[in-house]
Write a protein that holds these residues in place. Structure first.
Motif, short mmCIF file in Angstrom:
data_model
loop_
_atom_site.label_atom_id
_atom_site.label_comp_id
_atom_site.label_asym_id
_atom_site.label_seq_id
_atom_site.Cartn_x
_atom_site.Cartn_y
_atom_site.Cartn_z
N SER A 1 0.81 -1.22 0.00
CA SER A 1 0.00 0.00 0.00
C SER A 1 0.84 1.27 0.00
CB SER A 1 -0.93 0.01 1.22
OG SER A 1 -0.17 0.04 2.42
N VAL A 2 2.17 1.12 0.02
CA VAL A 2 3.04 2.30 0.01
C VAL A 2 3.25 2.75 -1.43
CG1 VAL A 2 5.31 3.22 0.59
CG2 VAL A 2 4.21 1.58 2.12
N ASP A 3 2.82 3.96 -1.75
CA ASP A 3 2.98 4.51 -3.08
C ASP A 3 3.49 5.94 -2.97
OD1 ASP A 3 0.76 5.86 -2.13
OD2 ASP A 3 -0.66 4.84 -3.45
N GLU A 4 3.54 6.63 -4.10
CA GLU A 4 4.04 8.00 -4.11
C GLU A 4 3.20 8.92 -3.23
OE1 GLU A 4 4.82 11.51 -7.42
OE2 GLU A 4 4.91 9.41 -8.03
N LYS A 5 1.89 8.69 -3.23
CA LYS A 5 0.99 9.50 -2.41
C LYS A 5 1.28 9.29 -0.93
CE LYS A 5 -3.95 10.37 -1.61
NZ LYS A 5 -5.33 9.97 -1.99
N LYS A 6 1.54 8.04 -0.55
CA LYS A 6 1.84 7.74 0.84
C LYS A 6 3.17 8.37 1.25
CE LYS A 6 -0.26 5.27 3.03
NZ LYS A 6 -1.39 5.48 3.97
N ASN A 7 4.17 8.30 0.36
CA ASN A 7 5.47 8.90 0.67
C ASN A 7 5.34 10.41 0.83
OD1 ASN A 7 8.22 10.19 -0.61
ND2 ASN A 7 8.63 8.39 0.66
N LYS A 8 4.50 11.03 0.01
CA LYS A 8 4.27 12.47 0.14
C LYS A 8 3.68 12.80 1.51
CE LYS A 8 1.78 16.37 -1.92
NZ LYS A 8 0.79 16.79 -2.96
N ARG A 9 2.73 11.98 1.95
CA ARG A 9 2.12 12.20 3.26
C ARG A 9 3.16 12.05 4.37
NH1 ARG A 9 -2.00 12.49 6.71
NH2 ARG A 9 -2.05 11.08 8.49
N TRP A 10 4.02 11.04 4.24
CA TRP A 10 5.06 10.85 5.25
C TRP A 10 5.99 12.06 5.33
CZ3 TRP A 10 6.60 5.10 3.88
CH2 TRP A 10 5.58 4.25 4.34
N ASN A 11 6.33 12.63 4.18
CA ASN A 11 7.18 13.82 4.19
C ASN A 11 6.46 15.02 4.79
OD1 ASN A 11 10.02 13.72 2.85
ND2 ASN A 11 8.78 12.31 1.62
N GLU A 12 5.16 15.11 4.58
CA GLU A 12 4.38 16.19 5.20
C GLU A 12 4.37 16.04 6.72
OE1 GLU A 12 0.65 15.76 3.25
OE2 GLU A 12 1.23 16.94 1.48
N ILE A 13 4.24 14.80 7.19
CA ILE A 13 4.27 14.54 8.63
C ILE A 13 5.63 14.91 9.21
CG2 ILE A 13 4.26 12.68 10.35
CD1 ILE A 13 2.10 11.31 8.61
N ALA A 14 6.69 14.55 8.50
CA ALA A 14 8.05 14.86 8.96
C ALA A 14 8.27 16.38 9.02
CB ALA A 14 9.08 14.22 8.04
N LEU A 15 7.82 17.10 8.00
CA LEU A 15 8.00 18.55 7.98
C LEU A 15 7.19 19.21 9.09
CD1 LEU A 15 9.32 20.92 6.51
CD2 LEU A 15 7.29 21.03 5.04
N ALA A 16 5.96 18.74 9.32
CA ALA A 16 5.14 19.30 10.40
C ALA A 16 5.80 19.07 11.75
CB ALA A 16 3.75 18.67 10.37
N ALA A 17 6.43 17.91 11.93
CA ALA A 17 7.12 17.62 13.19
C ALA A 17 8.32 18.53 13.37
CB ALA A 17 7.56 16.16 13.22
N ALA A 18 9.03 18.84 12.28
CA ALA A 18 10.17 19.75 12.36
C ALA A 18 9.71 21.15 12.76
CB ALA A 18 10.91 19.79 11.03
N LYS A 19 8.60 21.60 12.18
CA LYS A 19 8.06 22.92 12.54
C LYS A 19 7.65 22.95 14.01
CE LYS A 19 6.07 23.78 7.93
NZ LYS A 19 4.79 23.92 7.19
N GLN A 20 6.93 21.93 14.43
CA GLN A 20 6.41 21.89 15.80
C GLN A 20 7.54 21.89 16.83
OE1 GLN A 20 6.50 18.82 17.92
NE2 GLN A 20 5.84 20.17 19.57
N SER A 21 8.62 21.16 16.52
CA SER A 21 9.70 21.00 17.49
C SER A 21 10.80 22.05 17.36
CB SER A 21 10.32 19.61 17.35
OG SER A 21 10.88 19.43 16.06
N GLY A 22 10.72 22.90 16.33
CA GLY A 22 11.76 23.90 16.12
C GLY A 22 13.04 23.31 15.55
N PHE A 23 12.95 22.15 14.93
CA PHE A 23 14.11 21.50 14.31
C PHE A 23 14.52 22.33 13.09
CE2 PHE A 23 15.68 17.61 11.81
CZ PHE A 23 16.89 17.55 12.50
N PRO A 24 15.75 22.88 13.04
CA PRO A 24 16.10 23.83 11.98
C PRO A 24 16.55 23.21 10.67
CG PRO A 24 17.91 23.64 13.51
CD PRO A 24 16.81 22.76 14.05
N PHE A 25 16.42 21.89 10.56
CA PHE A 25 16.77 21.20 9.32
C PHE A 25 15.50 20.62 8.70
CE2 PHE A 25 20.48 21.08 12.05
CZ PHE A 25 21.53 21.39 11.19
N LYS A 26 15.48 20.52 7.38
CA LYS A 26 14.32 19.97 6.70
C LYS A 26 14.51 18.46 6.53
CE LYS A 26 12.09 22.41 3.73
NZ LYS A 26 11.65 23.16 2.52
#
Length: 249
Positions: free
Chosen positions: A119-144
């Motif tokens: 079930s892992v496809d390009e759409k799923k990978n995009k969602r995972w990257n969105e989750i990762a970016l949101a976590a970086a914003k929330q935690s103040g992590f200065p790297f993407k």
């Protein structure tokens, strides 16, 4: 202070428009106003103090006042994570980034439950990257952070950085644990570490042998058998603590 990313090289004394999704979040969710302070980063580890100069749901513009002190984070870890049930791997991705993980490499192995991998496809990978970016914003992590495309276990080692300490956490390892490895001559303290975590059923022995041939070290996390998500976060926490990335100095 709210933290956001801009896909441009940032300089003090200049204005930058934020992405539309961030603009909506600032205007409609956070309800920030003109003159409010935010932090901006281009994802390279530098963070800037900025003031909002334009705020509406379609456009938000911020003026950079000054650059903050450089991030003290060093030798950021990567996580090679076997694909598990999607709500669990999304949770792992989120928490791994909060702990300072820069790269996440999802992979399949012999004991990966087939329906999860299929079930892992390009759409799923995009969602995972969105989750990762949101976590970086929330935690103040200065790297993407980046969640890479899914790979098979044999393909995984072609994608991993050659200079990293490759640490495969395996419940079948009976001779060496993560704690003792940190004080061993084979641990490269000036390099980052990649933690390799298997699926619910663990690694098959031939996979462990393959990993060792590719330069990985097999390590234990102790006597208890941990759930996948527990093992991932416990190992990341130990590595970050040992590296010094969980201290204020």
């Amino acid at each position: 202070m709210p933290h956001f990313f801009v896909n441009k090289k940032l300089e003090t004394g200049k204005e930058y428009a934020l992405e539309e999704q961030d603009a909506k979040h600032i205007a409609l969710v956070l309800r920030l106003k003109r003159g409010d302070a935010i932090a901006l980063s281009s994802g390279d580890g530098k963070t800037y103090a900025a003031l909002l100069t334009t705020v509406d749901k379609k456009q938000v513009v911020a003026f950079i006042e000054d650059e903050r002190p450089a991030s003290p984070l060093k030798h950021l870890p990567s996580l090679a994570q076997a694909v598990v049930k999607h709500d669990r791997i999304e949770w792992i991705i989120q928490k791994a980034v909060e702990l300072g993980t820069l790269h996440i490499f999802p992979f399949t192995s012999e004991r990966t439950i087939p329906k999860f991998a299929q079930s892992v496809d390009e759409k799923k990978n995009k969602r995972w990257n969105e989750i990762a970016l949101a976590a970086a914003k929330q935690s103040g992590f200065p790297f993407k952070p980046t969640v890479h495309s899914i790979a098979s276990f044999s393909e995984l080692f072609e994608a991993l950085p050659n200079t990293d300490n490759k640490l495969l956490l395996w419940e079948g390892e009976k001779q060496r644990d993560l704690k003792s490895y940190f004080s061993s001559p084979s641990y490269q303290q000036d390099k980052s570490s990649t933690l390799i975590i298997g699926p619910e059923g663990g690694f098959a022995e031939h996979e462990v042998n393959l990993a060792k041939k590719a330069g990985a070290v097999s390590l234990s996390l102790g006597h208890q058998i941990l759930r996948v998500e527990t093992a991932s976060l416990a190992a990341l926490t130990l590595v970050q603590f040992h590296t010094g990335n969980m201290s204020l100095t």
